[in-house]
Structures are given as C-alpha cells and as structure tokens.
Design an enzyme around this catalytic site. Structure first.
Site, PDB file in Angstrom:
ATOM      1  N   GLY A   1       0.827  -1.201   0.000  1.00  0.00           N
ATOM      2  CA  GLY A   1       0.000   0.000   0.000  1.00  0.00           C
ATOM      3  C   GLY A   1       0.854   1.240   0.000  1.00  0.00           C
ATOM      4  CB  ALA A   2       2.156   3.521   1.655  1.00  0.00           C
TER       5      ALA A   2
ATOM      6  CD  GLU B   1       7.697   1.631   6.962  1.00  0.00           C
ATOM      7  OE1 GLU B   1       8.135   0.717   7.678  1.00  0.00           O
ATOM      8  OE2 GLU B   1       6.854   1.437   6.072  1.00  0.00           O
ATOM      9  CG  ASN B   2      10.899   4.691   1.497  1.00  0.00           C
ATOM     10  OD1 ASN B   2      11.384   3.616   1.788  1.00  0.00           O
ATOM     11  ND2 ASN B   2      10.043   4.841   0.495  1.00  0.00           N
TER      12      ASN B   2
ATOM     13  CD  GLU C   1       3.055   3.638   5.125  1.00  0.00           C
ATOM     14  OE1 GLU C   1       4.246   3.457   5.419  1.00  0.00           O
ATOM     15  OE2 GLU C   1       2.225   2.710   5.088  1.00  0.00           O
TER      16      GLU C   1
ATOM     17  CG  HIS D   1       5.779   2.967   9.701  1.00  0.00           C
ATOM     18  ND1 HIS D   1       6.077   1.961  10.583  1.00  0.00           N
ATOM     19  CD2 HIS D   1       4.868   2.440   8.823  1.00  0.00           C
ATOM     20  CE1 HIS D   1       5.395   0.866  10.262  1.00  0.00           C
ATOM     21  NE2 HIS D   1       4.648   1.134   9.205  1.00  0.00           N
TER      22      HIS D   1
ATOM     23  CD  GLU E   1       4.485  -2.426   9.172  1.00  0.00           C
ATOM     24  OE1 GLU E   1       3.503  -1.669   9.171  1.00  0.00           O
ATOM     25  OE2 GLU E   1       5.475  -2.239   8.451  1.00  0.00           O
TER      26      GLU E   1
END
Length: 820
Positions: free
Chosen positions: A256-257, A259-260, A291, A294, A313
C-alpha cells in the site's frame, strides 16, 4: 541468493559499526541498467577480523578496501568477503545494477499514457543490495549522502532534500541514521504540489499523466497530513526529525505504501480517477497517517531484527486509527478497522501460518517477509488497544514516549519496550505479554440470555488472555443496555443482561481481539434487525460475526445470504456496505455456496444491489457502492451494454473509467465481451490502469482459448510486470465454468513456483495468492496443493501462500459438508 540469518546479523552487528554511507547512482544509462558507486565508512572493534558486504549486481567493476583492491570475482551468492579489517575502514564498490519490473529494488515503469519512464526505490525487505553495496540488516543504521545522475527533465526525490547542482546532476542532503531498507530515490517527470506546516516543507508527487487527479486530491491529503503531524507531536512531544516530508505516488507498487523517512511512497491507484467514496478517502487517509506514524515507530526507532516487526507495524496501525478517529473528520474510522482490518487478521489467525504478534520466529530475513500480515497489523493494533485499557491511557503514552526517547536513531526490541512500559505502569507486564503478544491464537467469545459469557481458547495455542470489552443489547434498533466486562476466566457471569432484547451483541464496542459466536435467537433475528441497529460499530461486529461464522462453519451460507439480502440494501455505512459485499462476492458465494446454487445466489446478491441502488440518494456514497456491486453481479446484458456505452449511467459515475471497467469485466466474465469491445474501451483509457483492467477482462472470459492465453501470459511471459501478473491472475479465476477451470489446479502447483526464476519474492507471494485455484472447491484440489507444499523447491513465501489459501479452501469444504 542466501538470506541473511539472525545469527549472522547478530555477529556482524557485534563486530562493526557503520558510520557513513555515500551512494552515487547513475540513472541515465538506458532502460535496463544503472550505475552504482558506494563508499562505506565503518569501524571494527576487533581489528584483523573478517565480515562480508551484501551486493547483488549485474557486474562489478571494482572493489577496494582501505586502498587495496579486491577481485570482483570474490562475490559469491550476493556476499563479498572483507578480510583483515582495520579499526577504521573505507570500502568502495563500483558496480552496474539492473532495474526491476517486480516492484523490488529500483523499479522502472513506462507509463502507457504518454511513454514517460519513472523509477522509484523500494528496498524493503532485503532488496538494498540490488541498488548499492551495503551491510543489509536493520540494526546497522547510518547517515546517507546520495547523489543522482538523471535524464534531463527529471525530478529527483529522496530521503534528503534534492538539489540540482548542474543539468542532470542532483545531490540529496545527508540524512540522519537510516536502516538500509528505508533508503529510496524517485526519478522521472513527476509533477508536484507543495505546502508547509509547522515548519515542515510538504510535497505530494505523481506521474505526469495523473496531474489532474493529484491536484484534485492534494488539498484533502495535505489536510490529513497536517492533522496527523499535530496529533503525533501532541501525543509524544517528539518532533518529526527527518526534514522535508514528501509523499510520492508511484506506479506498480507492491504494497500500500512504504515509510521511507522524508520520502514516503504510495501505490498510485490511491489517486482515485473517478468517484471516490468516503470509505476510499478514509483508507487513503489512514494510510497517510499509518506511514507517518512509522516516522517514530520504525524510522526513528527501528526493530533490531525482523522478529520484532510488530514494533513497526502494530504501532503504526494502532496510531493511524487513533489519529484518524481523534484528529480528522473520520471519527468513525474504527468501524472500517473492525470490518476490514480485523477480518483480515482473523483469517490469518485461522491459517496454519498463525504466529505470535511479537517474537515470531524469523531465522532469516526472507522468512520475516511472510509475517507482514493481518496478525502483525490488525491483531497487534487490537492488542495495543487492550494494553491501553490494562495500563490506562496516560501510563501507556508515558511508557511509549520513554521508549522512543531512549532509543531514538537506534534500535529496540520487545524486552526493552516492556521495560519502558513497566516503568510507566508501575507493575510487571510479563504475564500479559506472554498471553497477548507472545502466544498465537484467537479466542471465541459468546454470551447467552442468562448472562453467562464464555471464552474458548484454541487448543493448539493455550493462553489465559484477559479481555476488556463491553456487551450490549438492541431492540427495534435501539440500544437497550450496555455493560463493561472483564473476561479473565473461561466463564464469567455478566450482570444486567436483558433476556428479552432482540439482538445480544458480545464485544459490542469491538474493543477486544476475539471471534464472536451469536446466540441462536440473535442469529435468527438478524434478517429483520441487523440494519436497524443505530450503532455502526455494533453493526460491524454483527456483520463480522456472520462472516467469521461462515468461515468457521458455525453459520450456514444460506443463513448468511438471507441476512445479506435482507439487511445489506439498508446498510447506512459505506465501509460496511463495500466490505461486506466484497466478502460475499469474492469468497462466501464462489466458495461456500454449492456450485449448483451459485447462479441463483448471485441473482439474489444482484437483486439486493439493485434494491440498494434504487433506494439510495442519487450520487451518494451508498448509491455508488451499490452501483459498483450491481455492475459486478448483474446478468442484465442491456443494462451492462448501456453503461459501457455511457447511457443511463448512475449520477456521479459519468466518465468514470474505473466503473466502466467493472462493467466490461462483468461482460467478459459472462462471455459477452469480444476483443473489439475490450480494445475499444482500452483505446479510450490509455493509462496504466486501463491497460491492467483490459488484461484482467481478457483473462476473465470463460472460453477455453481465453483461459489458455491468460495462463500462458501469466506463467511464461517474462516481460510481464508485477501488476500485469496480478491482473491476469485476478481475472483468470473470476470467470469460467468449474469444469474448464479444473485443469488449472494442477497447472497452478506446477507452474506458479517456477516464476521464482524471474519474479522477486514479494511480488511472487502476491501472485501465488491471487492465482490459487480457489474456485475449484474439491478434495482433489486439496491433495494437489498438499503434495506441492511438501516439495523442497518451493520458496518460503510461495509455500506459505499455498498453505494459507489451502486452509481457506478447507474451510469451504468443511462448511459444504456440514450445511449441504
């Protein structure tokens, strides 16, 4: 390639410290390969010792360690030995790398809408060595200084702010310490919108062909971004530390995405092209909040090893729903959590691969990939809700903040987290952790009319889990009573239960993690009473009890369909409408209803959708959800063909390309969409979404030649991207007679594992799930898959995907046997 083991990671982390990473990427070498030069400064606390570097290149030009040359031929199985280490070391690697088409590493995609090329980095879980040489494990964090050479006209984004120093040459500001799997660059003719909040520069970016959608949705996304920042800053008192905050919507993204830090990547179908219901906007808003959470849980403090991925998570899941419910317009977001995320998690608990929330075995990095599931997300978040109740909100927040502050820019693990929480709580949490975090399994709870509440623990995973919850009763839709309960024994008597209520709802506030068995009187009253309940969370619990009851064989499919056709047309919450309909159309009907009855039950589902559509306010979310369900289930050819041609379309769906593709796929599934029709619609929608929808429609057609073509493309065409494989697999099983599909059960177990030769693990696990022969609900399918699972040549991810899908098939067979 060998997967790094926990013991190897522990030994390497004890030996070395990575001080600085310098990475130069040349992305202007054509469409297949790119250049990668890496300089790593690291120290060794036992000079003279040896270690190894992770590197998976197409070719390696040169390697030097402290000025001495190392032969590139020394790389074996993705590992480069480094011997005779000094106290302070510099290793430099010049290599050529390959772009991927499977969403891992540095993924390159061509947008069919305009022919433009886009690149983005997705280095999760162990793909970093395909982009640059590194010590690839989460506890060897280091600052990164990255430069990029990009084609003229490109925009460059990454973890640090990108500055163009000369035409085509970019420098990214040096980052704070990052784990290797958080590093990313995004390069291409991205279009952007910018804003600022609380001193934090904000950017949202997408492909050029999605500029209209980006500009339409950006104000709402910026609003949620700002609200989430305020909520997290207010809750923890720790400011976002990573500089700019860019959110990039990228093509063909596996998750889905991701978290960089400073550069979050999202799957770009979230930039909805047509009508978007409130539930869809909530899903995207929740992903934005997830995100961002995170940035603290995962990025600021990273798990030491993958067996503690829940510290990433579970917390991000819990914090996201807390933020959206407390700080945004989506005050009812826990409704969606209950019917979507928890149902996903309950299914994972019933599967043979169930595992504890924390401390789940992860002997190597690849095995950890299997545990990014509904347990690590939904169960973990639910367990944290129970921990808040157990400790009190103030102590919980104090303990979490102390944990974050004491480990910032470093790593943590379960024992360290528990120590911080015990300090805040003032008493031990070991027993609570062993029951809730460290033991797998989901309890079943029930409440009878005499007020006796029971808790049944799975025999395979015994644990004494104390549940803090509430129970309620409803008559004529109104709440007749509600009382709180601590269910800390197998049987607890609940005071104040009214025997004469119509519906008795255990866990009415959906506060705990447990599957619910309804009493017989409540189950019998659901068709006349479920939709009248005024509390959407309680309705979600009832809908969820029906669904898990079907899957556990405690509720017959006939009863479930009766409840659906009576109540679903009157359901007022669009998250409940869409998720319940999806569960019935994707699983309950095709798997649990006997084959001879599927056509008639499909007709009842379509009839319920038509009733809901006709009774909804035109253009409302209810009308749009109902129209989508009707379009995917009706056999009314005249209606479908009119909608394809743009006639008599529901309000709000005029010009909606995604809705048009739903209609085309239904026609295809019915054998009513020839090549000319699909090609005509595809010519009107030259986007990536249109291309994928056309593939799915062609694969859905029931003819034997259509199935032969689709299966060949899925299993033999090595040029297909990860998203193309997903579209083919999804379409393939959505249409066709079981007799024509049956041979592909055997083809599945023989052909899908071989995709591992050219498809990465993350992408292949999705394909193995989507391509599973779930429509062939027969004992012979069970035997085929069981034999395949025993084969030694399967990857761990494919074996797990097969096993989990097999368990769902066995649930259907058990139900058919009981309720025949």
């Amino acid at each position: 390639m060998a997967s790094l083991t926990r013991e190897e990671a522990r030994q390497r982390a004890q030996l070395i410290t990575v001080n600085r990473m310098e990475v130069d990427l040349d992305l202007d070498r054509g469409s297949e390969h790119f250049g990668s030069t890496t300089r790593i400064r690291f120290s060794c606390n036992v000079p003279g010792e040896s270690t190894f570097l992770d590197l998976r290149s197409v070719s390696t030009g040169s390697v030097t360690l402290n000025g001495g040359s190392i032969s590139p031929d020394a790389v074996v199985d993705g590992r480069l030995p480094l011997t005779g280490l000094a106290e302070d070391n510099l290793v430099e690697v010049v290599a050529t790398m390959a772009y991927s088409r499977d969403g891992q590493g540095l993924h390159r995609s061509t947008d069919p809408a305009d022919g433009e090329d886009y690149v983005y980095g997705h280095l999760f879980l162990d793909a970093a060595p395909t982009v640059f040489a590194c010590f690839d494990q989460p506890d060897l964090k280091a600052p990164y200084a990255v430069t990029v050479r990009a084609p003229q006209g490109s925009v460059v984004l990454g973890n640090g702010r990108a500055t163009q120093t000369s035409p085509g040459h970019w420098e990214l500001s040096e980052t704070l310490p990052l784990a290797t799997y958080f590093v990313t660059v995004c390069v291409g003719p991205y279009v952007s919108v910018h804003d600022e909040h609380d001193g934090i520069p904000l950017g949202i970016h997408a492909r050029r062909s999605l500029q209209r959608e980006l500009e339409h949705h950006a104000p709402q996304m910026f609003e949620v971004t700002k609200q989430s920042f305020d909520h997290y800053h207010r809750t923890f008192g720790i400011r976002y530390p990573f500089g700019d905050y860019d959110q990039v919507f990228v093509p063909e993204f596996n998750a889905g995405a991701m978290e960089n830090p400073g550069c979050v990547t999202f799957r770009d179908p979230m930039l909805y092209r047509g009508a978007a219901t409130r539930e869809q906007i909530l899903q995207r808003s929740n992903t934005i909040a997830h995100e961002m959470a995170h940035m603290w849980f995962g990025d600021l403090v990273t798990m030491r090893w993958w067996d503690d991925l829940w510290l990433n998570e579970s917390f991000a899941e819990f914090m996201a729903y807390t933020a959206t419910s407390a700080a945004t317009e989506f005050t009812d977001s826990w409704v969606e959590f209950g019917i979507a995320r928890k149902q996903w998690g309950y299914a994972a608990e019933r599967a043979p691969s169930t595992h504890p929330v924390a401390g789940s075995p992860a002997p190597d990095a690849q095995s950890a990939l299997e545990n990014f599931d509904g347990i690590s997300y939904a169960k973990g978040a639910s367990v944290l809700r129970q921990l808040v109740t157990h400790m009190g909100e103030a102590a919980f927040t104090s303990g979490v903040t102390a944990y974050l502050r004491s480990h910032e820019h470093g790593n943590g693990e379960l024992a360290e987290f528990l120590a911080a929480m015990e300090d805040a709580h003032g008493s031990p949490l070991g027993e609570w952790s062993r029951a809730w975090l460290e033991t797998a399994g989901v309890d079943v709870i029930a409440l009878d009319r005499d007020g006796m509440m029971t808790r049944t623990t799975p025999e395979a995973y015994p644990a004494d889990r104390p549940h803090s919850l509430d129970v309620a009763g409803f008559t004529d839709g109104a709440e007749a009573f509600r009382t709180t309960v601590t269910l800390d024994r197998p049987r607890v008597e609940v005071a104040g239960v009214a025997r004469d209520v119509t519906l008795l709802v255990p866990n009415a506030g959906d506060l705990t993690w447990a599957q619910v068995d309804l009493d017989d009187a409540t189950l019998a009253a659901l068709p006349a009473g479920l939709s009248r309940v005024t509390d959407p969370i309680a309705r979600g619990v009832l809908w969820g009890a029906v669904l898990t009851g079907v899957f556990r064989s405690s509720v017959g499919p006939r009863v479930a369909v009766d409840v659906f056709t009576a109540d679903w047309p009157h359901e007022g919450h669009d998250a409940l409408m869409s998720r319940v309909a999806l569960a019935f159309t994707d699983r309950v009907v095709p798997q649990f209803v006997p084959t001879a009855l599927v056509e008639s039950v499909d007709g009842r589902i379509a009839g319920a959708a038509l009733m809901a559509f006709q009774g909804a306010e035109p253009g409302s979310d209810r009308a749009i959800v109902a129209a989508r369900v009707l379009a995917s289930t009706t056999t009314d050819e005249d209606r479908l063909r009119a909608w394809v041609d743009g006639h008599n379309l529901p309000d709000g769906l005029q010009g909606d390309a995604d809705f048009r593709w739903i209609v085309v796929r239904t026609l295809a599934r019915l054998g009513l969409a020839d090549d000319a029709l699909i090609s005509r619609v595809e010519a009107d929608d030259t986007t990536l979404s249109g291309h994928l929808a056309a593939l799915a429609a062609r694969a859905a057609r029931p003819g034997i030649p259509d199935k032969q073509w689709a299966w060949s493309e899925l299993t033999q065409n090595r040029e297909r991207s990860n998203y193309e494989l997903n579209a083919l697999a999804t379409g393939f099983w959505s249409g066709g007679d079981v007799d024509n599909l049956r041979p592909y059960a055997a083809r599945y177990v023989s052909d899908i594992p071989h995709l591992a030769q050219w498809v990465g693990a993350d992408a292949l696990d999705h394909v193995a799930t989507l391509a599973f022969p779930a429509r062939v609900v027969e004992p012979e399918t069970v035997e085929l898959v069981r034999e395949a699972i025993a084969r030694p040549d399967l990857t761990a991810g494919v074996r797990r995907a097969m096993g989990d899908e097999l368990s769902k098939l066995e649930e259907a067979l058990r139900s058919r046997a009981r309720w025949a």
